[in-house]
Design a protein around this motif. Structure first.
Motif, mmCIF file in Angstrom:
data_model
loop_
_atom_site.group_PDB
_atom_site.id
_atom_site.type_symbol
_atom_site.label_atom_id
_atom_site.label_comp_id
_atom_site.label_asym_id
_atom_site.label_seq_id
_atom_site.Cartn_x
_atom_site.Cartn_y
_atom_site.Cartn_z
ATOM 1 N N TYR A 1 -13.922 16.289 8.869
ATOM 2 C CA TYR A 1 -13.696 14.904 9.291
ATOM 3 C C TYR A 1 -14.939 14.275 9.902
ATOM 4 O O TYR A 1 -15.248 13.109 9.623
ATOM 5 N N GLN A 2 -15.667 15.017 10.694
ATOM 6 C CA GLN A 2 -16.877 14.454 11.311
ATOM 7 C C GLN A 2 -17.885 14.035 10.245
ATOM 8 O O GLN A 2 -18.474 12.958 10.318
ATOM 9 N N THR A 3 -18.060 14.862 9.233
ATOM 10 C CA THR A 3 -18.972 14.514 8.154
ATOM 11 C C THR A 3 -18.440 13.317 7.376
ATOM 12 O O THR A 3 -19.209 12.453 6.949
ATOM 13 N N TRP A 4 -17.105 13.264 7.188
ATOM 14 C CA TRP A 4 -16.519 12.109 6.502
ATOM 15 C C TRP A 4 -16.844 10.823 7.254
ATOM 16 O O TRP A 4 -17.176 9.808 6.640
ATOM 17 N N GLN A 5 -16.781 10.854 8.580
ATOM 18 C CA GLN A 5 -17.103 9.661 9.356
ATOM 19 C C GLN A 5 -18.541 9.213 9.114
ATOM 20 O O GLN A 5 -18.834 8.025 9.147
ATOM 21 N N GLU A 6 -19.424 10.165 8.848
ATOM 22 C CA GLU A 6 -20.816 9.827 8.559
ATOM 23 C C GLU A 6 -20.990 9.337 7.121
ATOM 24 O O GLU A 6 -21.891 8.556 6.843
ATOM 25 N N GLN A 7 -20.133 9.794 6.209
ATOM 26 C CA GLN A 7 -20.279 9.498 4.783
ATOM 27 C C GLN A 7 -19.381 8.377 4.279
ATOM 28 O O GLN A 7 -19.510 7.966 3.131
ATOM 29 N N ASN A 8 -18.460 7.873 5.094
ATOM 30 C CA ASN A 8 -17.451 6.936 4.580
ATOM 31 C C ASN A 8 -18.069 5.689 3.940
ATOM 32 O O ASN A 8 -17.566 5.190 2.947
ATOM 33 N N LYS A 9 -19.167 5.198 4.488
ATOM 34 C CA LYS A 9 -19.807 4.010 3.898
ATOM 35 C C LYS A 9 -20.411 4.335 2.542
ATOM 36 O O LYS A 9 -20.342 3.517 1.616
ATOM 37 N N ALA A 10 -20.983 5.516 2.401
ATOM 38 C CA ALA A 10 -21.558 5.917 1.117
ATOM 39 C C ALA A 10 -20.455 6.102 0.074
ATOM 40 O O ALA A 10 -20.626 5.728 -1.095
ATOM 41 N N ILE A 11 -19.322 6.661 0.495
ATOM 42 C CA ILE A 11 -18.194 6.821 -0.423
ATOM 43 C C ILE A 11 -17.689 5.456 -0.855
ATOM 44 O O ILE A 11 -17.445 5.219 -2.041
ATOM 45 N N ARG A 12 -17.552 4.521 0.101
ATOM 46 C CA ARG A 12 -17.104 3.167 -0.244
ATOM 47 C C ARG A 12 -18.064 2.512 -1.228
ATOM 48 O O ARG A 12 -17.650 1.905 -2.208
ATOM 49 N N LYS A 13 -19.358 2.635 -0.979
ATOM 50 C CA LYS A 13 -20.351 2.035 -1.866
ATOM 51 C C LYS A 13 -20.198 2.582 -3.285
ATOM 52 O O LYS A 13 -20.227 1.830 -4.258
ATOM 53 N N CYS A 14 -20.006 3.870 -3.398
ATOM 54 C CA CYS A 14 -19.844 4.493 -4.710
ATOM 55 C C CYS A 14 -18.567 4.007 -5.397
ATOM 56 O O CYS A 14 -18.584 3.694 -6.591
ATOM 57 N N VAL A 15 -17.473 3.929 -4.661
ATOM 58 C CA VAL A 15 -16.204 3.458 -5.218
ATOM 59 C C VAL A 15 -16.343 2.013 -5.698
ATOM 60 O O VAL A 15 -15.845 1.653 -6.768
ATOM 61 N N LEU A 16 -17.036 1.186 -4.929
ATOM 62 C CA LEU A 16 -17.251 -0.210 -5.331
ATOM 63 C C LEU A 16 -18.165 -0.313 -6.555
ATOM 64 O O LEU A 16 -17.960 -1.175 -7.416
ATOM 65 N N GLN A 17 -19.151 0.556 -6.653
ATOM 66 C CA GLN A 17 -20.008 0.561 -7.836
ATOM 67 C C GLN A 17 -19.199 0.919 -9.081
ATOM 68 O O GLN A 17 -19.382 0.315 -10.142
ATOM 69 N N MET A 18 -18.304 1.887 -8.942
ATOM 70 C CA MET A 18 -17.447 2.245 -10.081
ATOM 71 C C MET A 18 -16.532 1.087 -10.448
ATOM 72 O O MET A 18 -16.327 0.795 -11.626
ATOM 73 N N GLU A 19 -15.999 0.401 -9.440
ATOM 74 C CA GLU A 19 -15.115 -0.737 -9.699
ATOM 75 C C GLU A 19 -15.870 -1.864 -10.403
ATOM 76 O O GLU A 19 -15.370 -2.457 -11.359
#
Length: 166
Positions: free
Chosen positions: A133-151
């Motif tokens: 979870y701690q790493t997810w908190q650091e990566q959540n913006k990068a995950i969102r950016k990737c999901v938006l790029q796919m969209e």
């Protein structure tokens, strides 16, 4: 919900749940076949890996047959959820994002067309590199950016399918 990265957390949670359940099941089956003692060299080895049928193929077929913007939006989110589950089942066997090395049915060409293969592999690598979870908190913006790029890629492909001049 958007401000708190709800969708990204849900995708990461699906990935983690599938990763853990795949690991548990695989090790349980290994011990059922080979006995209770762990391997003497500490390395579990498997004769073959069966990923099984997953929803990614179905979603890609439905997206390819789609002819309405609201439907493509819903199908896109279903696809991303299915990708998280699919990658979770591969994650036990991989530390780097190379799904084609484990699954010879990996739909690279269709994923490239609809969401961009580079985006998909980046999404997988982000999920792989986010074990807690701690790493997810650091990566959540990068995950969102990737999901938006796919969209965005999906939207462009859909629009071009109906009007190649756009």
């Amino acid at each position: 919900m958007l401000a708190r990265y709800y969708h990204e957390f849900l995708l990461w949670s699906k990935f983690q749940a599938k990763k853990i359940s795949t690991r548990t099941y695989t090790l349980m089956m290994w011990h059922e076949v080979n006995g209770d003692d762990p391997p003497t060299d500490g390395r579990y080895q498997f004769e073959g890996i069966s990923i099984g049928d997953h929803g990614v193929h179905r979603c890609l077929q439905e997206i390819a047959a789609c002819d309405a913007v609201p439907a493509i939006r819903d199908l896109y989110w279903t696809l991303v959820g299915e990708l998280a589950l699919y990658f979770g089942s591969l994650a036990f066997y991989q530390q780097e994002a190379h799904p084609d090395q484990v699954d010879e049915q990996f739909p690279a060409e269709q994923l490239d067309k609809w969401v961009g293969l580079e985006n998909v592999l980046n999404f997988y690598q982000l999920l792989l590199s986010t074990p807690d979870y701690q790493t997810w908190q650091e990566q959540n913006k990068a995950i969102r950016k990737c999901v938006l790029q796919m969209e965005n890629h999906c939207n462009k492909t859909f629009k071009n399918q109906f009007d190649p001049h756009k």
